[in-house]
Design a protein around this motif. Structure first.
Motif, PDB file in Angstrom:
ATOM      1  N   VAL A 135      39.261  48.454  42.868  1.00  0.00           N
ATOM      2  CA  VAL A 135      39.216  49.031  41.539  1.00  0.00           C
ATOM      3  C   VAL A 135      38.788  47.835  40.483  1.00  0.00           C
ATOM      4  O   VAL A 135      37.753  48.254  39.636  1.00  0.00           O
ATOM      5  CB  VAL A 135      40.848  49.059  41.208  1.00  0.00           C
ATOM      6  CG1 VAL A 135      40.754  49.343  39.509  1.00  0.00           C
ATOM      7  CG2 VAL A 135      41.351  50.274  41.742  1.00  0.00           C
ATOM      8  N   GLN A 136      38.886  46.525  40.831  1.00  0.00           N
ATOM      9  CA  GLN A 136      38.221  45.640  39.838  1.00  0.00           C
ATOM     10  C   GLN A 136      36.670  45.429  40.027  1.00  0.00           C
ATOM     11  O   GLN A 136      35.901  45.207  39.039  1.00  0.00           O
ATOM     12  CB  GLN A 136      38.889  44.397  40.098  1.00  0.00           C
ATOM     13  CG  GLN A 136      38.355  43.262  39.091  1.00  0.00           C
ATOM     14  CD  GLN A 136      39.077  41.672  39.163  1.00  0.00           C
ATOM     15  OE1 GLN A 136      38.600  41.054  40.115  1.00  0.00           O
ATOM     16  NE2 GLN A 136      40.299  41.454  38.429  1.00  0.00           N
ATOM     17  N   ALA A 137      36.412  45.706  41.442  1.00  0.00           N
ATOM     18  CA  ALA A 137      34.851  45.405  41.782  1.00  0.00           C
ATOM     19  C   ALA A 137      34.008  46.590  41.196  1.00  0.00           C
ATOM     20  O   ALA A 137      32.783  46.741  40.660  1.00  0.00           O
ATOM     21  CB  ALA A 137      34.472  45.245  43.008  1.00  0.00           C
ATOM     22  N   ALA A 138      34.433  48.010  41.211  1.00  0.00           N
ATOM     23  CA  ALA A 138      34.094  49.109  40.696  1.00  0.00           C
ATOM     24  C   ALA A 138      33.965  49.279  39.235  1.00  0.00           C
ATOM     25  O   ALA A 138      32.917  50.017  38.551  1.00  0.00           O
ATOM     26  CB  ALA A 138      34.927  50.545  41.251  1.00  0.00           C
ATOM     27  N   LEU A 139      34.993  48.900  38.534  1.00  0.00           N
ATOM     28  CA  LEU A 139      34.951  49.009  36.881  1.00  0.00           C
ATOM     29  C   LEU A 139      33.718  48.748  36.044  1.00  0.00           C
ATOM     30  O   LEU A 139      33.046  49.313  35.399  1.00  0.00           O
ATOM     31  CB  LEU A 139      36.096  48.203  36.149  1.00  0.00           C
ATOM     32  CG  LEU A 139      37.406  48.987  36.305  1.00  0.00           C
ATOM     33  CD1 LEU A 139      38.553  48.144  36.063  1.00  0.00           C
ATOM     34  CD2 LEU A 139      37.380  50.192  35.500  1.00  0.00           C
ATOM     35  N   PRO A 140      33.058  47.684  36.435  1.00  0.00           N
ATOM     36  CA  PRO A 140      31.733  47.386  35.656  1.00  0.00           C
ATOM     37  C   PRO A 140      30.522  48.094  36.023  1.00  0.00           C
ATOM     38  O   PRO A 140      29.757  48.463  35.065  1.00  0.00           O
ATOM     39  CB  PRO A 140      31.276  45.753  36.120  1.00  0.00           C
ATOM     40  CG  PRO A 140      32.493  45.229  36.687  1.00  0.00           C
ATOM     41  CD  PRO A 140      33.308  46.537  37.475  1.00  0.00           C
ATOM     42  N   HIS A 141      30.814  49.099  37.156  1.00  0.00           N
ATOM     43  CA  HIS A 141      29.625  49.733  37.506  1.00  0.00           C
ATOM     44  C   HIS A 141      30.100  51.459  37.332  1.00  0.00           C
ATOM     45  O   HIS A 141      29.237  52.272  37.853  1.00  0.00           O
ATOM     46  CB  HIS A 141      29.112  49.473  39.104  1.00  0.00           C
ATOM     47  CG  HIS A 141      29.022  48.060  39.151  1.00  0.00           C
ATOM     48  ND1 HIS A 141      28.111  47.322  38.464  1.00  0.00           N
ATOM     49  CD2 HIS A 141      29.509  47.213  39.950  1.00  0.00           C
ATOM     50  CE1 HIS A 141      28.082  46.113  38.931  1.00  0.00           C
ATOM     51  NE2 HIS A 141      28.965  46.068  39.881  1.00  0.00           N
TER      52      HIS A 141
END
Ligand SMILES: NC(=O)c1ccc[n+]([C@@H]2O[C@H](COP(=O)([O-])OP(=O)(O)OC[C@H]3O[C@@H](n4cnc5c(N)ncnc54)[C@H](OP(=O)(O)O)[C@@H]3O)[C@@H](O)[C@H]2O)c1
Length: 238
Positions: A115-121
């Motif tokens: 979830v944290q890694a996906a949010l910016p993209h």
């Protein structure tokens, strides 16, 4: 429901519920990336889903590799994480090896990483879907670790959904589903699934496709966020 023009990343997309979700998103018009640790499973799953589906090898516990992989596929519209993350500890809590109990939380750490890694993209109208499990709210004896992790997944979803709106985050909670997660074959498998579902309203194991349709429902409905959808044959009621 059409997902034409959407790009979907499915972690744990090479088996069971994740693979079924990848197939349904693909059928609904999305381009799909299936992701898991085993390169042969990744290649087979991507080929079985069809054109417009590719695969990537990743351990969901490797946050740096995940950040790089997500950046390489950015932007995307939907991230589904159905990876089990590792071993599941079962058995009476009083005698449970607490290392095993803590190890069951690899599933949660894989989910929080994603979830944290996906949010910016993630597209501004994008969304993410995680998978908990019926024992979160109705645990038979021996399921303390799995229940605790499932509750953590559902609580994490409710908490983070409030921070990321209008991007959306939801959870689908399966009951007993006939997937490779249960590594038993033949008559012993039938016996296990029959006994595990004997008290359900729908007295059979569910299919990966039935859970996947719940995943597509929350992913495709723009008014659904911060919630858990049960696909469990009525397991919570009796
Ligand atoms: N089946 C059920 O009855 C049931 C019930 C309640 C909840 N659930 C939950 O539903 C989700 C999906 O389960 P399933 O039944 O579909 O299981 P499954 O058929 O065993 O599939 C698990 C998937 O996760 C991947 N995976 C596992 N650990 C990983 C890691 N560390 N990094 C990357 N990928 C990883 C596996 O691929 P690799 O081995 O290639 O990594 C595989 O693609 C899980 O969260 C499970 O806890 C299942």
């Amino acid at each position: 429901m059409s997902f034409a023009g959407k790009k979907v990343l499915v972690l744990g997309g090479t088996s069971g519920i994740g693979l079924a979700a990848a197939q349904q998103f693909h059928t609904a018009g999305a381009s799909v990336v299936v992701i898991s640790r085993d390169k042969d499973k990744v290649a087979n799953a991507a080929a079985s889903v069809g054109d417009n589906c590719t695969g990537e090898t990743l351990d969901v516990l490797d946050m740096e590799a995940m950040r790089a992989l997500f950046a390489a596929h950015a932007p995307f519209d939907i991230m589904v994480n159905a990876a089990t993350g590792g071993e599941r500890a079962t058995g009476p809590f009083a005698k449970m090896d607490l290392e095993g109990f803590r190890g069951s939380f690899r599933k949660l750490w894989g989910y929080t990483n994603s979830v944290q890694a996906a949010l910016p993209h993630l597209a501004d109208d994008g969304n993410m879907v995680l998978v908990s499990g019926a024992p979160a709210r109705k645990a038979p004896p021996g399921y303390a670790a799995i229940s605790t992790v499932g509750n953590a997944v559902e609580g994490f979803c409710r908490a983070v959904a409030t921070e990321i709106a209008p991007k959306r985050l939801n959870v689908v909670s399966p009951g007993i589903i006939d997937t490779p997660m249960f590594a038993v074959d033949g008559a012993a498998r039938d016996d296990f699934l029959d006994k595990a579902t004997a008290n359900n309203l729908i007295k059979r194991a569910g299919t990966a496709d039935e859970v996947a349709s719940g995943i597509l429902f929350v992913a495709g409905n723009p008014f659904v966020t911060g919630t858990t959808v049960d696909v469990d044959g009525g397991m919570l009621l009796p």
